[in-house]
Design a protein around this motif. Structure first.
Motif, PDB file in Angstrom:
ATOM      1  N   MET A 176      27.963  41.416  72.271  1.00 15.20           N
ATOM      2  CA  MET A 176      27.580  41.869  73.656  1.00 15.20           C
ATOM      3  C   MET A 176      28.679  41.799  74.510  1.00 15.20           C
ATOM      4  SD  MET A 176      24.638  40.169  76.107  1.00 15.20           S
ATOM      5  CE  MET A 176      24.793  40.148  77.773  1.00 15.20           C
ATOM      6  N   ILE A 177      29.090  43.274  75.183  1.00 18.03           N
ATOM      7  CA  ILE A 177      30.357  43.090  76.063  1.00 18.03           C
ATOM      8  C   ILE A 177      30.135  43.597  77.416  1.00 18.03           C
ATOM      9  CG2 ILE A 177      32.432  44.333  75.769  1.00 18.03           C
ATOM     10  CD1 ILE A 177      31.976  45.042  72.895  1.00 18.03           C
ATOM     11  N   PRO A 178      30.551  42.802  78.322  1.00 16.24           N
ATOM     12  CA  PRO A 178      30.501  43.479  79.605  1.00 16.24           C
ATOM     13  C   PRO A 178      31.515  44.324  79.903  1.00 16.24           C
ATOM     14  CG  PRO A 178      30.501  41.008  79.654  1.00 16.24           C
ATOM     15  CD  PRO A 178      30.804  41.383  78.138  1.00 16.24           C
ATOM     16  N   LEU A 179      31.209  45.370  80.655  1.00 13.74           N
ATOM     17  CA  LEU A 179      32.261  46.798  80.919  1.00 13.74           C
ATOM     18  C   LEU A 179      32.787  46.823  82.034  1.00 13.74           C
ATOM     19  CD1 LEU A 179      29.933  49.549  78.738  1.00 13.74           C
ATOM     20  CD2 LEU A 179      31.939  47.879  77.953  1.00 13.74           C
ATOM     21  N   PRO A 180      33.999  47.290  82.235  1.00 11.43           N
ATOM     22  CA  PRO A 180      34.373  47.522  83.675  1.00 11.43           C
ATOM     23  C   PRO A 180      33.374  48.174  84.753  1.00 11.43           C
ATOM     24  CG  PRO A 180      35.975  48.011  82.109  1.00 11.43           C
ATOM     25  CD  PRO A 180      34.657  47.998  81.322  1.00 11.43           C
ATOM     26  N   SER A 181      32.753  49.002  84.236  1.00 11.85           N
ATOM     27  CA  SER A 181      31.658  49.813  84.934  1.00 11.85           C
ATOM     28  C   SER A 181      30.620  49.161  85.380  1.00 11.85           C
ATOM     29  CB  SER A 181      31.254  51.183  84.314  1.00 11.85           C
ATOM     30  OG  SER A 181      30.546  50.824  83.024  1.00 11.85           O
ATOM     31  N   GLY A 182      30.474  47.861  85.269  1.00 11.85           N
ATOM     32  CA  GLY A 182      29.123  47.043  85.445  1.00 11.85           C
ATOM     33  C   GLY A 182      28.063  47.149  84.492  1.00 11.85           C
ATOM     34  N   ARG A 183      28.257  47.979  83.688  1.00 16.75           N
ATOM     35  CA  ARG A 183      27.151  48.385  82.364  1.00 16.75           C
ATOM     36  C   ARG A 183      27.631  47.411  81.311  1.00 16.75           C
ATOM     37  NH1 ARG A 183      26.193  54.648  81.377  1.00 16.75           N
ATOM     38  NH2 ARG A 183      25.416  55.024  83.431  1.00 16.75           N
ATOM     39  N   ILE A 184      26.536  47.244  80.544  1.00 13.65           N
ATOM     40  CA  ILE A 184      26.533  46.343  79.344  1.00 13.65           C
ATOM     41  C   ILE A 184      26.627  47.089  78.016  1.00 13.65           C
ATOM     42  CG2 ILE A 184      25.487  44.143  78.058  1.00 13.65           C
ATOM     43  CD1 ILE A 184      26.668  43.475  80.615  1.00 13.65           C
ATOM     44  N   ALA A 185      27.749  46.647  77.066  1.00 13.64           N
ATOM     45  CA  ALA A 185      27.738  47.307  75.813  1.00 13.64           C
ATOM     46  C   ALA A 185      26.891  46.466  74.636  1.00 13.64           C
ATOM     47  CB  ALA A 185      29.012  47.677  75.239  1.00 13.64           C
ATOM     48  N   LEU A 186      26.104  46.806  73.964  1.00 12.89           N
ATOM     49  CA  LEU A 186      25.661  46.153  72.811  1.00 12.89           C
ATOM     50  C   LEU A 186      25.864  46.717  71.402  1.00 12.89           C
ATOM     51  CD1 LEU A 186      21.960  45.441  74.161  1.00 12.89           C
ATOM     52  CD2 LEU A 186      23.770  43.817  74.146  1.00 12.89           C
ATOM     53  N   VAL A 187      26.526  46.019  70.529  1.00 19.22           N
ATOM     54  CA  VAL A 187      27.129  46.515  69.426  1.00 19.22           C
ATOM     55  C   VAL A 187      26.362  45.814  68.337  1.00 19.22           C
ATOM     56  CG1 VAL A 187      29.448  47.183  68.152  1.00 19.22           C
ATOM     57  CG2 VAL A 187      29.323  46.703  70.547  1.00 19.22           C
ATOM     58  N   ILE A 188      26.051  46.557  67.067  1.00 15.51           N
ATOM     59  CA  ILE A 188      25.982  46.031  65.962  1.00 15.51           C
ATOM     60  C   ILE A 188      26.647  46.709  64.854  1.00 15.51           C
ATOM     61  CG2 ILE A 188      23.454  47.403  65.772  1.00 15.51           C
ATOM     62  CD1 ILE A 188      22.318  44.602  64.541  1.00 15.51           C
ATOM     63  N   GLY A 189      26.897  45.997  63.706  1.00 16.60           N
ATOM     64  CA  GLY A 189      27.490  46.676  62.668  1.00 16.60           C
ATOM     65  C   GLY A 189      27.367  46.103  61.104  1.00 16.60           C
ATOM     66  N   ASP A 190      27.969  46.626  60.531  1.00 19.06           N
ATOM     67  CA  ASP A 190      27.754  46.076  58.890  1.00 19.06           C
ATOM     68  C   ASP A 190      28.988  46.528  58.100  1.00 19.06           C
ATOM     69  OD1 ASP A 190      27.197  45.275  56.527  1.00 19.06           O
ATOM     70  OD2 ASP A 190      25.096  46.221  56.361  1.00 19.06           O
ATOM     71  N   VAL A 191      29.754  45.699  57.859  1.00 15.06           N
ATOM     72  CA  VAL A 191      31.033  46.047  56.795  1.00 15.06           C
ATOM     73  C   VAL A 191      30.381  45.909  55.515  1.00 15.06           C
ATOM     74  CG1 VAL A 191      33.239  45.247  56.039  1.00 15.06           C
ATOM     75  CG2 VAL A 191      32.715  45.277  58.595  1.00 15.06           C
ATOM     76  N   GLN A 192      30.938  46.749  54.708  1.00 17.75           N
ATOM     77  CA  GLN A 192      30.704  46.678  53.384  1.00 17.75           C
ATOM     78  C   GLN A 192      30.997  45.438  52.513  1.00 17.75           C
ATOM     79  OE1 GLN A 192      32.702  49.317  50.794  1.00 17.75           O
ATOM     80  NE2 GLN A 192      31.270  49.360  49.209  1.00 17.75           N
ATOM     81  N   GLY A 193      29.962  44.752  51.983  1.00 20.44           N
ATOM     82  CA  GLY A 193      30.449  43.941  51.138  1.00 20.44           C
ATOM     83  C   GLY A 193      29.622  42.421  51.669  1.00 20.44           C
ATOM     84  N   HIS A 194      29.565  41.320  50.754  1.00 27.75           N
ATOM     85  CA  HIS A 194      29.126  39.946  51.129  1.00 27.75           C
ATOM     86  C   HIS A 194      30.060  38.958  50.664  1.00 27.75           C
ATOM     87  CE1 HIS A 194      25.431  42.754  50.105  1.00 27.75           C
ATOM     88  NE2 HIS A 194      25.586  42.758  51.333  1.00 27.75           N
ATOM     89  N   ASP A 195      31.263  38.965  51.166  1.00 26.89           N
ATOM     90  CA  ASP A 195      32.211  38.033  50.772  1.00 26.89           C
ATOM     91  C   ASP A 195      33.181  37.650  51.763  1.00 26.89           C
ATOM     92  OD1 ASP A 195      33.720  40.247  50.906  1.00 26.89           O
ATOM     93  OD2 ASP A 195      34.006  40.560  48.576  1.00 26.89           O
ATOM     94  N   VAL A 196      34.077  36.964  51.570  1.00 25.85           N
ATOM     95  CA  VAL A 196      34.971  36.651  52.492  1.00 25.85           C
ATOM     96  C   VAL A 196      36.086  37.706  53.033  1.00 25.85           C
ATOM     97  CG1 VAL A 196      37.212  34.884  52.965  1.00 25.85           C
ATOM     98  CG2 VAL A 196      35.314  34.134  51.418  1.00 25.85           C
ATOM     99  N   ARG A 197      36.268  38.541  52.364  1.00 26.16           N
ATOM    100  CA  ARG A 197      37.010  39.610  52.570  1.00 26.16           C
ATOM    101  C   ARG A 197      36.348  40.632  53.860  1.00 26.16           C
ATOM    102  NH1 ARG A 197      41.133  42.630  52.976  1.00 26.16           N
ATOM    103  NH2 ARG A 197      41.124  44.887  52.679  1.00 26.16           N
ATOM    104  N   ALA A 198      34.996  40.896  53.432  1.00 25.07           N
ATOM    105  CA  ALA A 198      34.126  41.577  54.491  1.00 25.07           C
ATOM    106  C   ALA A 198      33.953  40.714  55.633  1.00 25.07           C
ATOM    107  CB  ALA A 198      32.721  41.703  53.705  1.00 25.07           C
ATOM    108  N   ALA A 199      33.833  39.321  55.674  1.00 30.78           N
ATOM    109  CA  ALA A 199      33.899  38.649  56.771  1.00 30.78           C
ATOM    110  C   ALA A 199      35.009  38.735  57.605  1.00 30.78           C
ATOM    111  CB  ALA A 199      33.591  37.167  56.585  1.00 30.78           C
ATOM    112  N   GLY A 200      36.307  39.024  56.950  1.00 37.38           N
ATOM    113  CA  GLY A 200      37.620  39.028  57.378  1.00 37.38           C
ATOM    114  C   GLY A 200      37.610  40.377  58.182  1.00 37.38           C
ATOM    115  N   LEU A 201      37.446  41.280  57.473  1.00 38.72           N
ATOM    116  CA  LEU A 201      37.393  42.763  58.173  1.00 38.72           C
ATOM    117  C   LEU A 201      36.389  42.693  59.410  1.00 38.72           C
ATOM    118  CD1 LEU A 201      37.500  45.059  55.026  1.00 38.72           C
ATOM    119  CD2 LEU A 201      39.325  44.699  56.654  1.00 38.72           C
ATOM    120  N   MET A 202      35.418  42.188  59.195  1.00 37.68           N
ATOM    121  CA  MET A 202      34.266  42.221  60.297  1.00 37.68           C
ATOM    122  C   MET A 202      34.721  41.592  61.610  1.00 37.68           C
ATOM    123  SD  MET A 202      31.975  39.823  61.998  1.00 37.68           S
ATOM    124  CE  MET A 202      31.538  38.701  60.776  1.00 37.68           C
TER     125      MET A 202
END
Length: 727
Positions: free
Chosen positions: A343-369
């Motif tokens: 959740m990111i406060p924006l300079p315009s006064g709006r709010i950005a909500l982000v959700i994502g999924d990096v491929q994989g279920h390991d430490v490298r995936a967590a690092g890239l994320m």
């Protein structure tokens, strides 16, 4: 007189067993006791082994191994067999092992004992057989229970509950090692504070557990006199507990002594070879269980640290809106993966909500994320629009993968490599959904990169999956466009963003997974911000059972995929109320809007589905079919006869049973449609005729730029059933 002659006079023989050469040296009396000619002999191991009962031979192997490991005497009773399989006699063997590297020699005596009587069959006595079966059953149960223990505290509880066959300790203690000091990991059968004198004890102390850790060998103290004689300095510490016998055994894993286990008894225990064998086996299982529990606890601690460092905290508060979020890691290993939210406060006064999924279920995936999340936050904070944020993020991730391949010598997409590249098969990509929200108006600008569409729960409980324009997942093609879709979150509505783990876990596909979540969203009665938190828990619980905001523990093992979940609610009258709830001053309208572009005619199916979902509780199914048909015709008319996109807006207002549906399809063309009389073989020209037949009212409205074709349907209580009854 020679020693051999003295021993022979009391029917005692001498023997030596060389493990390295496999030869056994017997004096005359030992040979006689084994049923051989009464003269000294040097025989191969196999010749001597054939004289013992097979069951006893298996027992003596374990007893000798235990004596070698502990540096103690090996004592056992052995039945001597003749060539016909009958028991000649029973002898008692006592021997001492002399270890030389990996080899050892046994020096010992054989002496005949009174039972069993000569001529009995080669079957163990009932008492011996029952004890052996009890011991085997106990060790199987103990091994299973210790293997299932998942934490140090659980291992200690299991150890305290073990009831050993024939003897049970009254007090238990597990000692660990921290540097040059002994520590108490846990104990049972003692009062609070009893462990204080043994905590933080130097390993050089004259105490049995300290000596066991130093030497790696067990210590058995059958009587208080043995304890006082061997450890006079620390005997006063043990004397006050009133115990009669003690066993201190090393806890060894992979050749390393990690601690000691004490079993203390309130009654005298002889510590026979069988009893020592049971205690030694339990100590080995206990050491392995403690090792596994320690590793698991370290992994959980690392997991929690990774999650806390990578997962943001929600804030600041959004005026007029409420947000709830959950992250549930996958099971196994370090329980980390590539899912994230932000959740990111924006300079315009709006709010950005982000959700994502990096491929994989390991430490490298967590690092890239973690790297990708920081990049997205940086691009958003610079004030870029949603499409530009995702375009830049895609180039960033593609650059990371190119750098990784250059460093490790892997070909893009090859799935193979050398060096450190071997453990990471091929490139990674990420899906992402980026929402820029205006708290004042509820306007949402959405850009999507291969991620599941958002779902909106209306104020009356109706749930719609909102199709949005999208592009490829991040990192696949560096220069990818991500079109923006604009939606309006009305007062009282809640938007759900999630990763595919929430949808597809449990063998579900996208359709059945959405159906499962839809029923929860529709039926859950909320209560403002607190209700939003409860709804987040309900959605996660429906997939995995009870969890916390950042779940760890036994639940993790059942997880198939990571889960990230974001809920955004625009506050308003009726916010969070379930279907059929009362309390609205005016029942809120249901509204959906969708653009069908010329380049995406397949979105026409999504438009039809949106109308069906909007009318999920409409009383007349035939009217629903009619509405879907008219939507299909009007949108298709725009795609076929104009060069622009079709904007569909559908709205249902009023009380259930007397609602009005209004659908508008707008385009940028000024050319107005007109009725035609298509022949039987014509493929078009029926749109306006259908609306004239099916709609309660319809029309065409010119606009400043383009036109709008609209129709309305009026719900009648009773619907189809009432009409059929009248007919």
């Amino acid at each position: 007189m020679r020693t051999e002659d003295v021993l022979a006079a009391i029917a005692t023989g001498l023997w030596r067993w060389d493990n390295a050469s496999g030869l056994v040296t017997l004096d005359g009396e030992a040979a006689r006791l084994l049923g051989l000619p009464a003269e000294p002999a040097i025989l191969p191991e196999v010749a001597v082994r054939s004289r013992f009962h097979p069951v006893d031979w298996n027992e003596i192997n374990g007893i000798v191994g235990l004596a070698v490991a502990e540096g103690t005497l090996a004592e056992a009773r052995l039945r001597i067999m003749d060539g016909a399989g009958r028991v000649l006699r029973t002898v008692r063997s006592r021997s001492k092992a002399v270890v030389d590297g990996n080899d050892h020699q046994l020096f010992g005596t054989l002496q005949e004992v009174a039972d069993p009587q000569p001529g009995t069959t080669a079957v163990p006595t009932p008492i011996t057989g029952d004890w052996r079966r009890s011991r085997e059953a106990f060790l199987l149960d103990a091994g299973r229970a210790l293997a299932e223990a998942r934490s140090t505290s659980e291992v200690l509880r299991v150890a305290a509950s073990l009831s050993m066959p024939g003897f049970s300790p009254d007090g238990l203690a597990v000692f660990g090692v921290a540097g040059d000091r002994l520590s108490i990991i846990g104990h049972h059968g003692h009062g609070a504070g009893d462990e204080d004198p043994f905590t933080d004890m130097l390993l050089v102390t004259d105490y049995p557990a300290a000596e066991v850790v130093r030497t790696g060998r067990a210590i058995y103290l059958p009587t208080p006199e043995d304890y006082r004689r061997r450890f006079p300095a620390t005997w006063p510490l043990a004397q006050r507990f009133g115990r009669q016998s003690w066993a201190f055994l090393p806890l060894i894993v992979a050749g390393r002594t990690m601690g000691a286990w004490m079993a203390a008894f309130t009654y005298p225990v002889r510590f026979t070879p069988d009893e020592r064998s049971v205690l030694t086996t339990v100590a080995r299982m206990l050491a392995q269980a403690l090792q596994r529990a320690g590793v698991a606890e370290s992994e959980r601690e690392l997991t929690v640290g990774l999650q806390r460092s990578m997962m943001p905290t929600l804030g600041p508060e959004i005026p007029g809106m409420a947000v709830a979020a959950r992250y549930v890691p996958t099971g196994g290993g370090l329980q980390v993966g590539g899912d994230w939210y932000d959740m990111i406060p924006l300079p315009s006064g709006r709010i950005a909500l982000v959700i994502g999924d990096v491929q994989g279920h390991d430490v490298r995936a967590a690092g890239l994320m973690g790297q990708l999340r920081i990049a997205v936050r940086a691009y958003a904070s610079e004030g870029h629009r949603p499409d530009a944020v995702l375009s830049r993020a895609s180039r960033f991730l593609a650059g990371l993968m190119d750098s990784y391949e250059n460093e490790n010598g892997t070909g893009h997409g090859s799935g193979s490599g050398t060096g450190r590249g071997d453990w990471d098969p091929g490139p990674r990509f990420a899906t992402c959904l980026y929402v820029e929200a205006d708290p004042a108006t509820g306007v949402l600008d959405i850009a999507r990169a291969g991620h599941p569409d958002p779902a909106v729960r209306m104020a009356d409980g109706t749930v719609l999956v909102r199709p949005t324009a999208g592009g490829l997942p991040l990192g696949i093609v560096p220069d990818t466009d991500y079109p923006t879709t604009r939606l309006v979150l009305e007062p009282g509505e809640t938007m759900m963003l999630c990763t595919d783990g929430l949808i597809e876990t449990g063998g579900h596909d996208l359709d059945t997974g959405w159906a499962r979540l839809r029923s929860i969203l529709e039926s859950y009665p909320g209560d403002g911000e607190a209700g939003l938190e409860k709804l987040a828990d309900e959605l996660v619980n429906a997939v995995h059972g009870p969890s916390s905001h950042h779940s760890t523990g036994p639940l993790a093992d059942r997880r198939e995929d990571d889960i990230a979940l974001l809920l955004l609610c625009r506050e308003g009258e009726g916010c969070g109320c379930g279907p059929g709830a009362t309390g609205y001053a005016v029942r809120p309208a249901r509204r959906t809007a969708l653009t069908v572009a010329q380049a995406e005619p397949e979105r026409l199916a999504g438009a039809r589905q949106q109308v069906r979902e909007l009318l999920h509780d409409w009383s007349d199914d035939e009217q629903v079919d009619a509405a879907v048909l008219m939507v299909s015709e009007t949108v298709t008319n725009v795609l076929v006869h104009t060069d622009g996109d079709a904007l569909l807006v559908a709205e249902a207002t009023g009380e259930i049973g007397s609602r009005r549906l209004r659908v508008e399809v707008a385009d940028a063309s000024d050319e107005l449609p007109h009725k035609r009389r298509p022949g039987e073989m014509a493929s078009s020209g029926r749109g306006l005729l259908l609306m004239e037949m099916l709609a309660d009212s319809w029309g065409v409205d010119p606009r400043g730029e383009g036109k709008s074709i609209w129709f309305e349907l009026y719900e009648e209580a009773g619907g189809t059933e009432e009409a059929e009854g009248a007919a």
